[in-house]
Design a protein around this motif. Structure first.
Motif, PDB file in Angstrom:
ATOM      1  N   THR B  32      10.555 -43.828 -52.390  1.00 18.57           N
ATOM      2  CA  THR B  32      10.336 -45.110 -53.028  1.00 18.57           C
ATOM      3  C   THR B  32       9.470 -45.972 -52.123  1.00 18.57           C
ATOM      4  O   THR B  32       9.854 -46.278 -50.995  1.00 18.57           O
ATOM      5  CB  THR B  32      11.668 -45.811 -53.313  1.00 18.57           C
ATOM      6  OG1 THR B  32      12.453 -44.949 -54.126  1.00 18.57           O
ATOM      7  CG2 THR B  32      11.443 -47.123 -54.040  1.00 18.57           C
ATOM      8  N   LEU B  61       7.999 -43.143 -56.212  1.00 18.45           N
ATOM      9  CA  LEU B  61       8.300 -44.239 -57.141  1.00 18.45           C
ATOM     10  C   LEU B  61       7.668 -45.473 -56.521  1.00 18.45           C
ATOM     11  O   LEU B  61       8.064 -45.914 -55.447  1.00 18.45           O
ATOM     12  CB  LEU B  61       9.809 -44.449 -57.229  1.00 18.45           C
ATOM     13  CG  LEU B  61      10.596 -43.624 -58.238  1.00 18.45           C
ATOM     14  CD1 LEU B  61      12.073 -43.896 -58.063  1.00 18.45           C
ATOM     15  CD2 LEU B  61      10.159 -43.956 -59.646  1.00 18.45           C
ATOM     16  N   PHE B  62       6.653 -46.019 -57.203  1.00 18.40           N
ATOM     17  CA  PHE B  62       5.927 -47.138 -56.611  1.00 18.40           C
ATOM     18  C   PHE B  62       6.389 -48.431 -57.274  1.00 18.40           C
ATOM     19  O   PHE B  62       6.159 -48.649 -58.455  1.00 18.40           O
ATOM     20  CB  PHE B  62       4.421 -46.913 -56.815  1.00 18.40           C
ATOM     21  CG  PHE B  62       3.552 -47.836 -56.009  1.00 18.40           C
ATOM     22  CD1 PHE B  62       3.886 -48.176 -54.702  1.00 18.40           C
ATOM     23  CD2 PHE B  62       2.375 -48.350 -56.545  1.00 18.40           C
ATOM     24  CE1 PHE B  62       3.076 -49.016 -53.962  1.00 18.40           C
ATOM     25  CE2 PHE B  62       1.561 -49.196 -55.818  1.00 18.40           C
ATOM     26  CZ  PHE B  62       1.907 -49.519 -54.521  1.00 18.40           C
ATOM     27  N   GLU B  63       7.060 -49.261 -56.508  1.00 21.23           N
ATOM     28  CA  GLU B  63       7.696 -50.457 -57.052  1.00 21.23           C
ATOM     29  C   GLU B  63       6.994 -51.726 -56.583  1.00 21.23           C
ATOM     30  O   GLU B  63       6.348 -51.720 -55.543  1.00 21.23           O
ATOM     31  CB  GLU B  63       9.145 -50.529 -56.564  1.00 21.23           C
ATOM     32  CG  GLU B  63      10.012 -49.416 -57.085  1.00 21.23           C
ATOM     33  CD  GLU B  63      10.336 -49.614 -58.552  1.00 21.23           C
ATOM     34  OE1 GLU B  63      10.781 -50.705 -58.913  1.00 21.23           O
ATOM     35  OE2 GLU B  63      10.119 -48.683 -59.337  1.00 21.23           O
ATOM     36  N   ASP B  64       7.210 -52.803 -57.323  1.00 22.46           N
ATOM     37  CA  ASP B  64       6.672 -54.103 -56.905  1.00 22.46           C
ATOM     38  C   ASP B  64       7.791 -54.962 -56.332  1.00 22.46           C
ATOM     39  O   ASP B  64       8.932 -54.872 -56.767  1.00 22.46           O
ATOM     40  CB  ASP B  64       6.099 -54.860 -58.106  1.00 22.46           C
ATOM     41  CG  ASP B  64       4.967 -54.100 -58.763  1.00 22.46           C
ATOM     42  OD1 ASP B  64       4.454 -53.166 -58.133  1.00 22.46           O
ATOM     43  OD2 ASP B  64       4.603 -54.457 -59.898  1.00 22.46           O
ATOM     44  N   TRP B  83      15.089 -48.531 -50.818  1.00 22.44           N
ATOM     45  CA  TRP B  83      13.652 -48.421 -50.590  1.00 22.44           C
ATOM     46  C   TRP B  83      13.407 -47.579 -49.335  1.00 22.44           C
ATOM     47  O   TRP B  83      14.219 -47.580 -48.414  1.00 22.44           O
ATOM     48  CB  TRP B  83      13.034 -49.802 -50.357  1.00 22.44           C
ATOM     49  CG  TRP B  83      13.136 -50.739 -51.507  1.00 22.44           C
ATOM     50  CD1 TRP B  83      13.592 -50.451 -52.769  1.00 22.44           C
ATOM     51  CD2 TRP B  83      12.784 -52.132 -51.524  1.00 22.44           C
ATOM     52  NE1 TRP B  83      13.536 -51.564 -53.552  1.00 22.44           N
ATOM     53  CE2 TRP B  83      13.051 -52.603 -52.830  1.00 22.44           C
ATOM     54  CE3 TRP B  83      12.258 -53.007 -50.574  1.00 22.44           C
ATOM     55  CZ2 TRP B  83      12.808 -53.929 -53.191  1.00 22.44           C
ATOM     56  CZ3 TRP B  83      12.025 -54.317 -50.929  1.00 22.44           C
ATOM     57  CH2 TRP B  83      12.290 -54.772 -52.228  1.00 22.44           C
TER      58      TRP B  83
ATOM     59  N   LYS C  75       6.651 -46.387 -66.064  1.00 27.06           N
ATOM     60  CA  LYS C  75       7.787 -47.266 -65.797  1.00 27.06           C
ATOM     61  C   LYS C  75       8.528 -47.602 -67.087  1.00 27.06           C
ATOM     62  O   LYS C  75       9.748 -47.618 -67.113  1.00 27.06           O
ATOM     63  CB  LYS C  75       7.313 -48.539 -65.117  1.00 27.06           C
ATOM     64  CG  LYS C  75       6.970 -48.292 -63.663  1.00 27.06           C
ATOM     65  CD  LYS C  75       6.588 -49.557 -62.953  1.00 27.06           C
ATOM     66  CE  LYS C  75       6.265 -49.252 -61.506  1.00 27.06           C
ATOM     67  NZ  LYS C  75       5.635 -50.369 -60.846  1.00 27.06           N
ATOM     68  N   PRO C 229      15.664 -48.314 -57.645  1.00 25.59           N
ATOM     69  CA  PRO C 229      14.371 -48.211 -58.308  1.00 25.59           C
ATOM     70  C   PRO C 229      14.367 -47.151 -59.415  1.00 25.59           C
ATOM     71  O   PRO C 229      13.649 -47.288 -60.403  1.00 25.59           O
ATOM     72  CB  PRO C 229      13.425 -47.796 -57.184  1.00 25.59           C
ATOM     73  CG  PRO C 229      14.122 -48.175 -55.934  1.00 25.59           C
ATOM     74  CD  PRO C 229      15.581 -48.113 -56.204  1.00 25.59           C
ATOM     75  N   ARG C 232      15.726 -48.293 -63.362  1.00 32.02           N
ATOM     76  CA  ARG C 232      15.224 -49.441 -64.123  1.00 32.02           C
ATOM     77  C   ARG C 232      15.514 -49.218 -65.606  1.00 32.02           C
ATOM     78  O   ARG C 232      15.417 -48.116 -66.110  1.00 32.02           O
ATOM     79  CB  ARG C 232      13.742 -49.657 -63.880  1.00 32.02           C
ATOM     80  CG  ARG C 232      12.885 -48.482 -64.261  1.00 32.02           C
ATOM     81  CD  ARG C 232      11.420 -48.834 -64.233  1.00 32.02           C
ATOM     82  NE  ARG C 232      10.971 -49.184 -62.891  1.00 32.02           N
ATOM     83  CZ  ARG C 232      10.644 -50.403 -62.534  1.00 32.02           C
ATOM     84  NH1 ARG C 232      10.708 -51.390 -63.392  1.00 32.02           N
ATOM     85  NH2 ARG C 232      10.226 -50.657 -61.324  1.00 32.02           N
ATOM     86  N   GLU C 244       7.162 -62.002 -63.167  1.00 32.61           N
ATOM     87  CA  GLU C 244       5.993 -61.784 -62.344  1.00 32.61           C
ATOM     88  C   GLU C 244       4.704 -61.707 -63.140  1.00 32.61           C
ATOM     89  O   GLU C 244       3.849 -62.553 -63.021  1.00 32.61           O
ATOM     90  CB  GLU C 244       6.184 -60.541 -61.479  1.00 32.61           C
ATOM     91  CG  GLU C 244       7.007 -60.876 -60.254  1.00 32.61           C
ATOM     92  CD  GLU C 244       7.835 -59.721 -59.775  1.00 32.61           C
ATOM     93  OE1 GLU C 244       7.416 -58.576 -59.976  1.00 32.61           O
ATOM     94  OE2 GLU C 244       8.913 -59.958 -59.200  1.00 32.61           O
TER      95      GLU C 244
END
Lengths: 414, 357, 282
Positions: B32, B61-64, B83, C75, C229, C232, C244
């Motif tokens: 992540t 997993l690319f998160e903001d 993370w 996502k 993560p 979600r 956002e």
């Protein structure tokens, strides 16, 4: 019909009792899986939160020797070198293990401003030799920063070192303890009491608004022909079962600067520049009223359905005017639905989080939002727990009232 | 018995499905990585994440997130690491590292530049200044205005940003004390070089908040950098504080009529860091060593952020160079990570109290 | 002939019309947000507002662009999968233990009935933020934060009160003597339960399960605190999107969710009618 008294023999009494007990036990056995589940999944978590609100081990774990050495200190002057040198040595250890930040954070909560001093002092202690620290730790500490020569600093350390504390509750109520140990109003900015008041005020406004909007609609529906009423009821139920986030999203689209409401108003010539509707207390109130309105309409409607129209008719035919008749006869009869709806709306809005978080801006934030803030942003979990405990007490009191008045089992789902 | 059987089948079926889902999670080695999203996130995805996934076969997993250390801290404090790799601003890095929230990254994992220069020499010194991070970009915080809404008078200094009489309208700022307090002091007349010295005193802090107070009712707060160009676009604010790349991207890609003001911009670096206690430390290091290579770093100039390796220079489009923060360093102030490591906690609290007042 | 009785004054007539118009205005207020969001989701522009083209009903101003975006974005796809996965299992769990508990609860011999009912329904009343904070503290110890299992348990907790309410409602008026007769005729308790009680309460159980599913499907506060993560869900994705990067994909998702709620409402209505039939058939 007269009944013959039944006389039971002693054995029969015993077996009847046994049978009753067996049935009680069976009924309870059915409920027990859910009870056990809730005990783990729901009751234990909430108890953990309650415990957290006064359990505060951080400092005692980080600097155990200092706290132990301070046991005998009476707080009348700066503690002796038995405490300060130990503290200097422990500070060095913490800095080496990169834990001085935790200590700084915890001490800063007791005395705002200490954080930067603890951190810079810890950095200086880290550079000192162990032998030097042992010999002249106190001097090094005093050299690093003047505040270590103040007894109020050490009082703060002692306070933070207490494993069980009511400090979080004091903070949550905008109180603090002063030099002499008595409780007074917090000298710095007072936030939380005002926030609780604001939350209750917003909840009250929402309740009153839902009542003003919901009562006429429920009355109209209850007295409309049943086919029409059923069709219109769907217009109440559809928003009710539409995702909360969908409705909140929609309010953003409606209320934003160039949103539907503003464009319509400008187009109609009522205003020239867009009004600031979104991210205000106003948007919180409107969106939440919309979301909670069905909770008011449904119980009102079901009570009003049960009111026999012949009462009103009788009053009218006996010469009473409709409006006074309504107030004297109908209103009191609809009171159970009214109180159920109003209490439910009030209870739910007091603890609301999502909608104020998304449309409330700074002004429309409620107590739940500040709890979330302390959970996720400032990482002050103990204060969040204390604020949550106070909120829970409030909710339980309201729920108890609701249970007394309405019965918790009578919640309507449409 | 029929009911029992039905029930058993149901439970078995459910268990199988659950186990399947759990297995799926475990089977694919996934990392992540968390960054700031928006245009910057897109550049990172294109030049770092996607190529790494293609090369290594690992999943990312690319998160903001919106920056700051709160979320990392919550994970470490709770002992629940969600993370692995985080893109973090140096203004927060020092604090995160000194509070034990990040792993130390051994320099030995960093490959030499494409031209063969050893990593230690290839990186600009600031990129490796903190042992917990490896520099990704040189970026800066500027403010920008929308030509369409600003009116005839154009702002050109930080003092203008704080001048609601000459430049009426909302200003959007990121909801945290960092940079806002620096700007407040500069607008109040403190020499840029003295800002951090003044801010270390109680009087200086009060002065900064007092200056912010003068425009408080005109501030729109945002959480995440990606909101800045949006607010400027949809009329939410006439001036916004922003990372330079976001505005650059909006001007270049979406042809927005935005203008950047470079007066006393606060420049900083972003680094890749690894969250302390992650179970995927090795993979995290592997990703970082790939992502901070010459080529991936040069891709960050897509959004006008300067690369942290000298060897990336040869890939940079010369047309972008005038837009890089490095071309304006003489006008800027360097963000002081050490100051914020010491004062982040107490000023954060003061700032929040001020906000709620 | 006047529509009103002779004793109605002008004031009374006005209040009659006033009532009618108020009622319709409130209905408009209730439906407005839902009606507005649907056309906006077909906006070709990346904004939350009606463009001139949309108002002129220009077909070029409308597009399916945001719907395509949902299904091409990893996502959102993951979020949709997760929402269904977590929702279904949370609803199953809540329905099974909730139904069993409701059966016990509606027995006349149930001890401490009022207290236990209040306790069992309290997850509906306690503010989500408190539940979320508590669960975050407690579930961390069992490694349930950032896991599917943790979310399923958390959402099942929220779903059980709905199951209790609907099943209890289905059981009121249930003639216990039927069940007792089956028992005295020699049927095993479980079999008697399955053959006699279950068909009767089935509509209640199904609608309870649906409520539990929707509760989980729509829930975001617990997800914000407990999900990693990988977990979600649709509401979480919407929440972070709204905070956002406001983008009409959210409107497209919202429209799809409205379709889901319409389907849900129709199912419930169908179940309600069936339950009425079953009851009146007895």
């Amino acid at each position: 019909m007269a009944q013959k008294p039944i006389i039971l023999s002693a054995e029969e009494t015993v077996s009847a009792r046994r049978e009753l007990f067996r049935r009680k036990f069976m009924a309870f056995a059915f409920v027990s899986p859910l009870l056990l589940f809730l005990l783990f999944a729901f009751v234990a978590p909430i108890s953990t939160m309650l415990y957290r609100s006064f359990y505060n081990p951080t400092v005692a774990v980080l600097i155990p020797q200092t706290i132990a050495a301070m046991k005998t200190w009476e707080g009348k002057s700066v503690p002796g070198t038995d405490v300060t040198a130990v503290f200097a040595a422990e500070l060095k250890q913490l800095a080496k293990k990169r834990l001085s930040g935790q200590l700084a954070e915890a001490l800063n909560r007791v005395r705002p401003g200490l954080s930067s001093i603890v951190k810079s002092t810890a950095r200086k202690m880290r550079r000192a030799e162990d032998a030097d620290l042992k010999e002249k730790g106190t001097e090094l500490l005093m050299e690093a920063n003047g505040v270590w020569a103040e007894k109020s600093t050490w009082r703060a350390v002692a306070r933070a070192g207490k494993v069980y504390t009511v400090d979080n509750f004091l903070t949550a109520l905008d109180l603090e303890t002063n030099e002499s140990g008595s409780i007074q109003r917090r000298e710095a900015t007072q936030i939380y009491v005002a926030l609780y008041t604001k939350t209750l005020r917003i909840a009250l406004i929402i309740t009153v608004l839902s009542l003003l909007l919901g009562y006429p609609l429920a009355y109209y529906l209850a007295n409309a022909p049943s086919k029409l009423a059923n069709a219109l009821m769907l217009m109440v139920l559809l928003p009710f079962w539409t995702s909360l986030l969908v409705r909140t999203t929609s309010w953003i689209a409606l209320l934003q600067t160039n949103g539907v409401v503003n464009s319509t108003l400008i187009w109609s010539g009522l205003i020239d520049t867009p009004l600031e509707l979104l991210y205000t207390q106003f948007s919180t109130v409107i969106a939440m009223t919309h979301i909670l309105l069905p909770f008011m309409i449904l119980p009102l409607y079901s009570v009003m359905k049960g009111i026999d129209p012949s009462y009103m008719r009788a009053a009218l035919s006996m010469g009473s005017k409709p409006v006074p008749a309504f107030i004297r006869i109908y209103l009191p009869m609809s009171l159970p639905g009214l109180s159920a709806g109003a209490l439910l709306v009030f209870i739910i809005s007091v603890g609301y989080y999502i909608t104020p978080a998304l449309v409330g801006g700074t002004d429309g934030q409620m107590i739940s939002n500040i709890i979330a803030f302390h959970m996720q942003q400032s990482n002050n979990w103990e204060l969040a727990a204390a604020l949550g405990t106070l909120l829970l007490i409030l909710i339980v009191a309201l729920y108890w009232t609701y249970d007394r008045l309405v019965g918790a089992g009578n919640i309507k789902l449409g | 018995m029929k009911p029992m059987k039905q029930l058993r089948n149901l439970i078995l079926g459910a268990a199988a499905l659950l186990a399947g889902a759990a297995g799926q999670q475990a089977a694919a080695e996934s990392l992540t990585a968390v960054s700031f999203g928006g245009a910057y996130g897109a550049a990172q995805k294109k030049h770092m994440i996607d190529p790494y996934m293609a090369k290594s076969g690992n999943k990312i997993l690319f998160e903001d997130y919106k920056g700051g250390i709160a979320e990392i801290k919550a994970q470490v404090k709770a002992g629940n690491i969600l993370w692995d790799v985080v893109d973090i601003e140096v203004i927060d890095l020092e604090r995160a590292c000194s509070e034990g929230l990040l792993e130390v990254i051994p320099r030995s994992i960093l490959p030499p530049g494409e031209d063969g220069t050893p990593a230690i020499k290839d990186f600009i010194p600031a990129a490796l200044a903190n042992e917990c991070g490896v520099g990704v970009i040189v970026w800066t915080i500027i403010y920008a205005y929308n030509e369409k809404t600003i009116g005839g008078n154009k702002p050109s200094t930080i003092a203008d940003f704080f001048d609601t009489k000459k430049f009426p309208g909302k200003r959007a700022m990121r909801k945290r004390p960092q940079v806002n307090m620096e700007w407040a002091l500069i607008a109040d007349g403190v020499a840029p070089g003295e800002v951090y010295k003044v801010m270390a005193t109680k009087e200086g802090q009060a002065r900064a908040l007092a200056k912010l107070d003068t425009i408080k009712k005109d501030i729109v707060w945002f959480d995440s950098w990606s909101q800045a160009p949006q607010l400027l676009n949809d009329g939410g604010a006439v001036m916004v504080q922003s990372a330079n790349g976001r505005i650059f991207d909006a001007i270049k890609k979406d042809k927005k009529p935005f203008t950047m003001v470079w007066d006393n911009h606060v420049y900083d670096l972003d680094v890749w860091a690894v969250v302390k206690g992650t179970k995927k430390k090795k993979m995290a290091f592997d990703f970082i060593s790939f992502a901070t290579g010459t080529k991936p770093l040069s891709g960050m100039t897509d959004v006008a952020y300067g690369p942290t390796r000298k060897s990336s220079g040869k890939y940079i489009d010369p047309a972008v160079v005038p837009n890089l923060p490095t071309s304006y360093l003489d006008k800027g102030v360097k963000a002081d990570g050490i100051f914020w490591a010491d004062f982040g906690e107490s000023l954060g609290e003061k700032f929040n109290e001020w906000l709620l007042k | 002939m006047s529509k009103f009785p002779h004793y109605f004054s002008i004031w009374d007539k006005a209040s009659h019309y006033g009532l009618k118009w108020t009622a319709w205005a409130v209905l408009f207020f209730l439906m407005l947000p839902i009606l507005v969001i649907i056309p906006l989701s077909f906006n070709v522009e990346p904004y939350f507002t009606f463009t001139d083209g949309m108002l002129r009903l220009d077909p070029d101003a409308y597009s399916l662009r945001w719907y395509k975006e949902i299904f091409s974005d990893d996502k959102w796809v993951l979020a949709i999968q997760n929402s269904f996965f977590i929702g279904i299992f949370a609803a199953l769990l809540a329905t099974v233990i909730g139904t069993v508990a409701a059966v016990g609860l509606s027995r006349p011999e149930m001890p401490f009935k009022r207290l236990i009912t209040a306790l069992l329904l309290s997850p509906m009343i306690v503010p989500l933020i408190i539940i979320a904070a508590g669960m975050f503290f407690f579930y961390t110890r069992f490694n349930l934060v950032g896991s599917y299992l943790g979310l399923i348990i958390a959402h099942a907790t929220l779903g059980t009160p709905f199951v209790i309410i609907t099943v209890t409602a289905a059981l009121t008026g249930f003639d216990r003597s039927l069940y007792n007769a089956a028992l005295s005729a020699g049927a095993a308790p479980l079999k008697a339960f399955w053959d006699i009680v279950v068909p009767l309460i089935r509509p209640g159980v199904i609608s309870g399960g649906l409520f539990a599913f929707v509760t989980s499907f729509d829930e975001v506060v617990l997800v914000l605190f407990l999900a990693g993560p990988g977990q979600r869900t649709i509401p979480k994705q919407m929440f972070s999107g709204l905070r956002e990067q406001i983008n009409p994909t959210i409107l497209a998702v919202a429209t799809l969710l409205i379709v889901v709620s319409v389907a849900f409402l129709m199912t419930l209505e169908f179940l309600r009618r069936r339950a009425e039939r079953i009851r009146s058939g007895q």
